[in-house]
Design a protein around this motif. Structure first.
Motif, PDB file in Angstrom:
ATOM      1  N   GLU A 187      37.638   6.967  -2.266  1.00 22.84           N
ATOM      2  CA  GLU A 187      36.342   6.296  -2.430  1.00 22.84           C
ATOM      3  C   GLU A 187      35.239   7.331  -2.324  1.00 22.84           C
ATOM      4  OE1 GLU A 187      35.343   2.508  -0.229  1.00 22.84           O
ATOM      5  OE2 GLU A 187      33.986   3.882   0.782  1.00 22.84           O
ATOM      6  N   ALA A 188      34.344   7.346  -3.308  1.00 28.30           N
ATOM      7  CA  ALA A 188      33.254   8.313  -3.296  1.00 28.30           C
ATOM      8  C   ALA A 188      32.247   7.917  -2.218  1.00 28.30           C
ATOM      9  CB  ALA A 188      32.580   8.334  -4.652  1.00 28.30           C
ATOM     10  N   GLY A 189      31.651   8.957  -1.615  1.00 30.44           N
ATOM     11  CA  GLY A 189      30.637   8.708  -0.603  1.00 30.44           C
ATOM     12  C   GLY A 189      29.270   8.545  -1.230  1.00 30.44           C
ATOM     13  N   VAL A 190      28.249   8.545  -0.393  1.00 34.39           N
ATOM     14  CA  VAL A 190      26.865   8.487  -0.859  1.00 34.39           C
ATOM     15  C   VAL A 190      26.522   9.844  -1.487  1.00 34.39           C
ATOM     16  CG1 VAL A 190      24.470   8.187  -0.168  1.00 34.39           C
ATOM     17  CG2 VAL A 190      26.289   6.874   0.973  1.00 34.39           C
ATOM     18  N   THR A 191      25.949   9.809  -2.664  1.00 33.74           N
ATOM     19  CA  THR A 191      25.556  11.055  -3.309  1.00 33.74           C
ATOM     20  C   THR A 191      24.048  11.079  -3.510  1.00 33.74           C
ATOM     21  OG1 THR A 191      25.974  10.125  -5.509  1.00 33.74           O
ATOM     22  CG2 THR A 191      27.772  11.327  -4.477  1.00 33.74           C
ATOM     23  N   GLN A 192      23.488  12.269  -3.481  1.00 38.86           N
ATOM     24  CA  GLN A 192      22.040  12.448  -3.647  1.00 38.86           C
ATOM     25  C   GLN A 192      21.786  13.604  -4.608  1.00 38.86           C
ATOM     26  OE1 GLN A 192      21.164  11.862   1.012  1.00 38.86           O
ATOM     27  NE2 GLN A 192      19.300  11.953  -0.248  1.00 38.86           N
ATOM     28  N   PHE A 193      20.708  13.443  -5.356  1.00 31.34           N
ATOM     29  CA  PHE A 193      20.334  14.473  -6.315  1.00 31.34           C
ATOM     30  C   PHE A 193      18.821  14.607  -6.367  1.00 31.34           C
ATOM     31  CE2 PHE A 193      21.127  17.241  -9.819  1.00 31.34           C
ATOM     32  CZ  PHE A 193      20.006  17.127 -10.618  1.00 31.34           C
ATOM     33  N   PRO A 194      18.244  15.814  -6.424  1.00 29.28           N
ATOM     34  CA  PRO A 194      18.951  17.095  -6.328  1.00 29.28           C
ATOM     35  C   PRO A 194      19.285  17.416  -4.885  1.00 29.28           C
ATOM     36  CG  PRO A 194      16.602  17.476  -6.464  1.00 29.28           C
ATOM     37  CD  PRO A 194      16.791  15.978  -6.554  1.00 29.28           C
ATOM     38  N   SER A 195      20.010  18.484  -4.663  1.00 26.51           N
ATOM     39  CA  SER A 195      20.297  18.898  -3.292  1.00 26.51           C
ATOM     40  C   SER A 195      19.106  19.633  -2.705  1.00 26.51           C
ATOM     41  CB  SER A 195      21.532  19.792  -3.250  1.00 26.51           C
ATOM     42  OG  SER A 195      21.346  20.926  -4.080  1.00 26.51           O
ATOM     43  N   HIS A 196      18.327  20.266  -3.577  1.00 25.73           N
ATOM     44  CA  HIS A 196      17.176  21.037  -3.126  1.00 25.73           C
ATOM     45  C   HIS A 196      16.103  20.993  -4.211  1.00 25.73           C
ATOM     46  CE1 HIS A 196      15.778  25.038  -1.051  1.00 25.73           C
ATOM     47  NE2 HIS A 196      14.881  24.084  -0.988  1.00 25.73           N
ATOM     48  N   SER A 197      14.861  20.794  -3.795  1.00 24.86           N
ATOM     49  CA  SER A 197      13.758  20.783  -4.743  1.00 24.86           C
ATOM     50  C   SER A 197      12.585  21.561  -4.165  1.00 24.86           C
ATOM     51  CB  SER A 197      13.337  19.349  -5.054  1.00 24.86           C
ATOM     52  OG  SER A 197      12.261  19.315  -5.951  1.00 24.86           O
ATOM     53  N   VAL A 198      12.051  22.466  -4.954  1.00 25.39           N
ATOM     54  CA  VAL A 198      10.871  23.227  -4.546  1.00 25.39           C
ATOM     55  C   VAL A 198       9.764  22.922  -5.539  1.00 25.39           C
ATOM     56  CG1 VAL A 198       9.894  25.502  -4.095  1.00 25.39           C
ATOM     57  CG2 VAL A 198      12.317  25.060  -3.611  1.00 25.39           C
ATOM     58  N   ILE A 199       8.645  22.384  -5.046  1.00 21.67           N
ATOM     59  CA  ILE A 199       7.530  22.019  -5.928  1.00 21.67           C
ATOM     60  C   ILE A 199       6.232  22.495  -5.307  1.00 21.67           C
ATOM     61  CG2 ILE A 199       8.716  20.022  -6.890  1.00 21.67           C
ATOM     62  CD1 ILE A 199       6.989  18.258  -5.045  1.00 21.67           C
ATOM     63  N   GLU A 200       5.178  22.482  -6.117  1.00 21.13           N
ATOM     64  CA  GLU A 200       3.871  22.853  -5.605  1.00 21.13           C
ATOM     65  C   GLU A 200       3.107  21.600  -5.187  1.00 21.13           C
ATOM     66  OE1 GLU A 200       3.197  27.049  -8.008  1.00 21.13           O
ATOM     67  OE2 GLU A 200       1.844  25.360  -8.346  1.00 21.13           O
TER      68      GLU A 200
ATOM     69  N   SER B 144      19.115   4.207  -6.179  1.00 19.02           N
ATOM     70  CA  SER B 144      17.714   4.128  -5.758  1.00 19.02           C
ATOM     71  C   SER B 144      17.012   5.452  -6.039  1.00 19.02           C
ATOM     72  CB  SER B 144      17.627   3.832  -4.259  1.00 19.02           C
ATOM     73  OG  SER B 144      16.294   3.874  -3.783  1.00 19.02           O
ATOM     74  N   THR B 145      15.717   5.366  -6.280  1.00 16.84           N
ATOM     75  CA  THR B 145      14.882   6.560  -6.411  1.00 16.84           C
ATOM     76  C   THR B 145      13.757   6.507  -5.410  1.00 16.84           C
ATOM     77  OG1 THR B 145      13.538   5.527  -8.135  1.00 16.84           O
ATOM     78  CG2 THR B 145      15.413   6.890  -8.865  1.00 16.84           C
ATOM     79  N   LEU B 146      13.349   7.683  -4.974  1.00 14.98           N
ATOM     80  CA  LEU B 146      12.201   7.816  -4.086  1.00 14.98           C
ATOM     81  C   LEU B 146      11.275   8.841  -4.725  1.00 14.98           C
ATOM     82  CD1 LEU B 146      10.833   7.176  -1.333  1.00 14.98           C
ATOM     83  CD2 LEU B 146      12.085   9.130  -0.387  1.00 14.98           C
TER      84      LEU B 146
ATOM     85  N   VAL C  17       7.682  14.523  -7.456  1.00 17.26           N
ATOM     86  CA  VAL C  17       9.122  14.739  -7.347  1.00 17.26           C
ATOM     87  C   VAL C  17       9.807  13.382  -7.206  1.00 17.26           C
ATOM     88  CG1 VAL C  17       9.054  15.006  -4.828  1.00 17.26           C
ATOM     89  CG2 VAL C  17      10.932  16.019  -6.139  1.00 17.26           C
ATOM     90  N   THR C  18      10.969  13.251  -7.835  1.00 14.53           N
ATOM     91  CA  THR C  18      11.756  12.026  -7.732  1.00 14.53           C
ATOM     92  C   THR C  18      13.138  12.370  -7.222  1.00 14.53           C
ATOM     93  OG1 THR C  18      10.546  10.989  -9.561  1.00 14.53           O
ATOM     94  CG2 THR C  18      12.678  10.043  -8.976  1.00 14.53           C
ATOM     95  N   LEU C  19      13.499  11.727  -6.136  1.00 14.80           N
ATOM     96  CA  LEU C  19      14.809  11.911  -5.529  1.00 14.80           C
ATOM     97  C   LEU C  19      15.679  10.713  -5.890  1.00 14.80           C
ATOM     98  CD1 LEU C  19      13.610  12.944  -1.938  1.00 14.80           C
ATOM     99  CD2 LEU C  19      13.730  14.333  -4.019  1.00 14.80           C
ATOM    100  N   ARG C  20      16.981  10.989  -6.049  1.00 12.08           N
ATOM    101  CA  ARG C  20      17.876   9.902  -6.432  1.00 12.08           C
ATOM    102  C   ARG C  20      18.995   9.764  -5.410  1.00 12.08           C
ATOM    103  NH1 ARG C  20      20.529   7.724 -11.954  1.00 12.08           N
ATOM    104  NH2 ARG C  20      22.479   6.930 -11.078  1.00 12.08           N
TER     105      ARG C  20
END
Lengths: 108, 111
Positions: free
Chosen positions: B1-14, B75-77, B19-22
């Motif tokens: 069973e797959a666990g919770v996944t998140q994307f991206p693992s790292h984001s660098v912005i100004e 979900s997105t944040l 930015v949108t996290l998934r």
């Protein structure tokens, strides 16, 4: 909100040693979880233990809900046990409130 | 069973950018949560979805943060515009009952 205090904040162990981590909480809880945050930052579920005692290999946990504390025992520690251990609780809802964590360093 | 996944693992912005996290929860989990840990602070609750509905968003810091859960699945944040104090690690978790399972987190750095 509910307060969660973990002790000690830092723990340095020699490989093979045993240790006890403590989590105190300020109100009655309907969920208590212990997590291990590994070096990559992942929160690994150790125990779901709102009350009672559970064991999983070299780890065990006890929650005394009436006295508002939980203990996590690590026996025969290994270097892979290093990391941050978090206690988190919910009280009457689904919001987990986290403690500040105990940073465990196991030396070979 | 797959666990919770998140994307991206790292984001660098100004500062000022968006930015949108998934987060993809464990299949079949109706409950989805967002938490974050900012530098030197404890992990804090942001919000809770039950299927596609926001059950509790009391932890959202301000209106620059917008969370959605399309069709009760992923979900997105979104953070718009990002500020320096938004830097930290954003965790997603899911559950069917009381026990929550966490994803690996997204480390957000706002410069």
């Amino acid at each position: 909100g509910i307060q969660v205090e973990q002790s000690p904040p830092d723990l340095i162990l020699q490989e093979g040693a045993n240790s006890t981590l403590r989590c105190n909480f300020s109100d009655s809880v309907n969920n208590l979880q212990w997590f291990h945050q590994n070096p990559w930052g992942q929160l690994i579920n150790l125990f779901y233990i709102p009350s009672g005692t559970k064991q999983n290999g070299r780890l065990s946990a006890t929650t005394v809900a009436t006295e508002r504390y939980s203990l996590l025992y690590i026996s025969s520690s290994q270097t892979t046990d290093s990391g941050v251990y978090f206690c988190a609780v919910t009280s009457n809802d689904y919001k987990l409130s986290f403690g500040a964590g105990t940073t465990v360093t196991v030396r070979a | 069973e797959a666990g919770v996944t998140q994307f991206p693992s790292h984001s660098v912005i100004e500062k000022g950018q968006t930015v949108t996290l998934r987060c993809d929860p464990i299949s079949g989990h109706d409950n989805l949560y967002w938490y974050r840990r900012v530098m030197g602070k404890e992990i804090k609750f942001l919000l809770h979805f039950v299927k596609e509905s926001k059950q509790d968003e009391s932890g959202m810091p301000n209106n620059r943060f917008l969370a959605e859960r399309t069709g009760g699945t992923y979900s997105t944040l979104k953070v718009q515009p990002a500020e320096l104090e938004d830097s930290g690690v954003y965790f997603c978790a899911s559950s069917q009952n009381a026990e929550q399972f966490f994803g690996p987190g997204t480390r957000l750095t706002v410069l």
